[in-house]
Write an enzyme that holds these catalytic residues in place. Structure first.
Site, mmCIF file in Angstrom:
data_model
loop_
_atom_site.group_PDB
_atom_site.id
_atom_site.type_symbol
_atom_site.label_atom_id
_atom_site.label_comp_id
_atom_site.label_asym_id
_atom_site.label_seq_id
_atom_site.Cartn_x
_atom_site.Cartn_y
_atom_site.Cartn_z
ATOM 1 N N LYS A 1 0.838 -1.218 0.000
ATOM 2 C CA LYS A 1 0.000 0.000 0.000
ATOM 3 C C LYS A 1 0.866 1.259 0.000
ATOM 4 C CE LYS A 1 -2.334 -1.071 3.815
ATOM 5 N NZ LYS A 1 -1.718 -2.367 4.218
ATOM 6 N N ARG B 1 11.580 -1.417 11.506
ATOM 7 C CA ARG B 1 10.265 -1.434 12.162
ATOM 8 C C ARG B 1 10.143 -2.690 13.005
ATOM 9 N NH1 ARG B 1 5.176 -0.111 8.308
ATOM 10 N NH2 ARG B 1 4.144 -1.250 9.992
ATOM 11 N N ARG C 1 -0.964 -9.412 13.428
ATOM 12 C CA ARG C 1 -1.524 -8.326 12.607
ATOM 13 C C ARG C 1 -2.453 -8.896 11.538
ATOM 14 N NH1 ARG C 1 4.014 -5.910 11.149
ATOM 15 N NH2 ARG C 1 2.995 -4.418 9.753
HETATM 16 P P1 AMP Z 1 0.799 0.195 9.074
HETATM 17 O O1 AMP Z 1 1.986 1.045 8.878
HETATM 18 O O2 AMP Z 1 -0.403 0.661 8.270
HETATM 19 O O3 AMP Z 1 1.063 -1.271 8.878
HETATM 20 O O4 AMP Z 1 0.354 0.386 10.592
HETATM 21 C C1 AMP Z 1 1.202 -0.006 11.662
HETATM 22 C C2 AMP Z 1 0.392 -0.131 12.947
HETATM 23 O O5 AMP Z 1 -0.207 1.122 13.272
HETATM 24 C C3 AMP Z 1 -0.757 -1.110 12.868
HETATM 25 O O6 AMP Z 1 -0.359 -2.459 13.111
HETATM 26 C C4 AMP Z 1 -1.673 -0.575 13.982
HETATM 27 O O7 AMP Z 1 -1.218 -0.935 15.235
HETATM 28 C C5 AMP Z 1 -1.503 0.922 13.828
HETATM 29 N N1 AMP Z 1 -2.498 1.466 12.906
HETATM 30 C C6 AMP Z 1 -2.290 2.012 11.685
HETATM 31 N N2 AMP Z 1 -3.435 2.387 11.107
HETATM 32 C C7 AMP Z 1 -4.407 2.071 11.974
HETATM 33 C C8 AMP Z 1 -5.828 2.180 11.959
HETATM 34 N N3 AMP Z 1 -6.462 2.690 10.891
HETATM 35 N N4 AMP Z 1 -6.522 1.744 13.024
HETATM 36 C C9 AMP Z 1 -5.892 1.234 14.084
HETATM 37 N N5 AMP Z 1 -4.581 1.071 14.158
HETATM 38 C C10 AMP Z 1 -3.822 1.481 13.129
#
Ligand code: AMP
Length: 371
Positions: A192, A312, A324
């Site tokens: 994404k 990360r 996740r």
């Molecule tokens: P990402 O970078 O999108 O993979 O997000 C990393 C982490 O941030 C996720 O595993 C969640 O813990 C948190 N996070 C990101 N976006 C959201 C969301 N829309 N709702 C809840 N938690 C989020």
């Protein structure tokens, strides 16, 4: 749909309709002037195509000349009409018919009348191919027109947007609904973020990644960061109230954006509903949710690789990654039905080269823009 500079334009008046309109004017002028040799005066730059086709459609002897005026800059008229090429010589006692590509407010008409007012011509008439009669506020009654059109910004057939578009054979109008808001959907590691960074350039969109905003807050030691970290470190979702508020703030910070790519948001049905309500309140909407599909084993490998490079922590531990995925399957996957019910869900194969995946996404987006 075509793109000129930063704007999109959609077909408005076809070549055939333009030619029919020109023939109509030529026939009317011919009836009035067949007994003499009128001088047609084209108004440059925009009218060059019209003048050419008009002369071909005019059946009797005539002469042609040009004046050059300029008033438009970008999408809105500057209001100042400059004369860059003056009235032709030897027009005293002759019938002059101005050929204009488009008449809108009438400022150009006024300038033309000024220009010809001391020339002792026998008759002075104005013919325009396109006529925005609703916005015309001049005193002079336009003598001949091809087509009346609404007050839309148009390009093509001599008309330009910052000099582009004059060579188009048909006329296009500005596509006002050029704002596109996309949700990029998919499991962690689906690509994404990578795709969003290409799409935001290609379509001039603002990319909002909630994960990035959380990480930014964590890095800067904010209160929000500390709170988010406690969830992120367990591979859990941050609570909806916090995430929704944060997302809204990010949208509010970008009032000039011509559209958004939401990446990693919404991740729950509550977030999706909140996003819809929020966008409605801003007279916006989601145009499409595009899912990047890939299977878990490919994704786990990608995430572990990414974890080595990005540092990360949530990408470095397979257990956390699987958690996740569980969160995704339980809370985020149902959004497919939510967007499907609205007719907005599109799925794209997320396996392949980055460029190939970008073109798959671009195909979906361009179909949206063509609507
Ligand atoms: P990402 O970078 O999108 O993979 O997000 C990393 C982490 O941030 C996720 O595993 C969640 O813990 C948190 N996070 C990101 N976006 C959201 C969301 N829309 N709702 C809840 N938690 C989020």
């Amino acid at each position: 749909m075509i793109k000129l500079h930063d704007k999109y334009f959609k077909p408005f008046i076809s070549e055939g309709e333009i030619m029919a309109a020109i023939k109509k004017i030529a026939d009317q002028v011919a009836v009035d002037y067949k007994k003499e040799t009128p001088i047609f005066v084209g108004v440059l730059n925009g009218a060059f195509m019209f003048v050419s086709d008009f002369l071909k459609a005019y059946p009797y002897p005539c002469e042609v000349s040009f004046v050059r005026l300029s008033s438009y800059q970008g999408l809105t008229s500057t209001g100042i009409v400059e004369s860059l090429l003056d009235v032709p010589e030897n027009i005293e006692g002759r019938s002059v018919i101005i050929l204009e590509d488009i008449i809108d407010t009438g400022r150009t008409v006024k300038k033309l009348i000024d220009l010809f007012s001391n020339t002792k011509v026998k008759e002075f008439k104005i013919a325009t191919l396109f006529y925005k009669s609703e916005v015309y506020n001049g005193e002079y009654d336009i003598d001949y027109f091809g087509l009346k059109i609404e007050d839309k910004f148009i390009v093509g057939y001599g008309l330009d947007y910052n000099e582009l578009g004059r060579n188009l054979r048909a006329v296009y109008q500005l596509n006002q609904k050029h704002m596109i808001n996309l949700v990029l959907f998919g499991k962690p590691g689906a690509g994404k973020g990578t795709q969003a960074s290409f799409l935001k350039e290609k379509y001039n969109l603002k990319h909002i990644s909630t994960g990035d905003v959380f990480r930014y807050n964590i890095k800067n030691g904010t209160e929000l960061g500390t709170l988010a970290k406690s969830y992120i470190d367990k591979g859990e979702l941050v609570p909806d109230e916090v995430t929704i508020k944060m997302l809204q703030d990010e949208v509010e910070k970008n009032p000039e954006a011509s559209g958004f790519i939401f990446d990693g948001f919404p991740r729950t049905t509550a977030q999706a509903k909140a996003l819809d309500d929020f966008l409605v309140s801003k007279e916006m909407r989601i145009d499409a949710t595009i899912a990047l599909e890939a299977n878990d084993e490919v994704l786990i490998q990608r995430l572990l690789e990414r974890g080595k490079v990005s540092g990360r922590s949530d990408d470095q531990d397979e257990k956390m990654i699987r958690n996740r995925f569980d969160e995704y399957n339980e809370k985020t996957a149902p959004l497919k039905d939510y967007y499907d019910d609205q007719g907005k869900f599109h799925s794209v194969n997320g396996i392949g080269s980055i460029e190939d995946i970008t073109s798959r996404l671009a195909k979906v987006i361009e179909e949206l823009q063509a609507v």
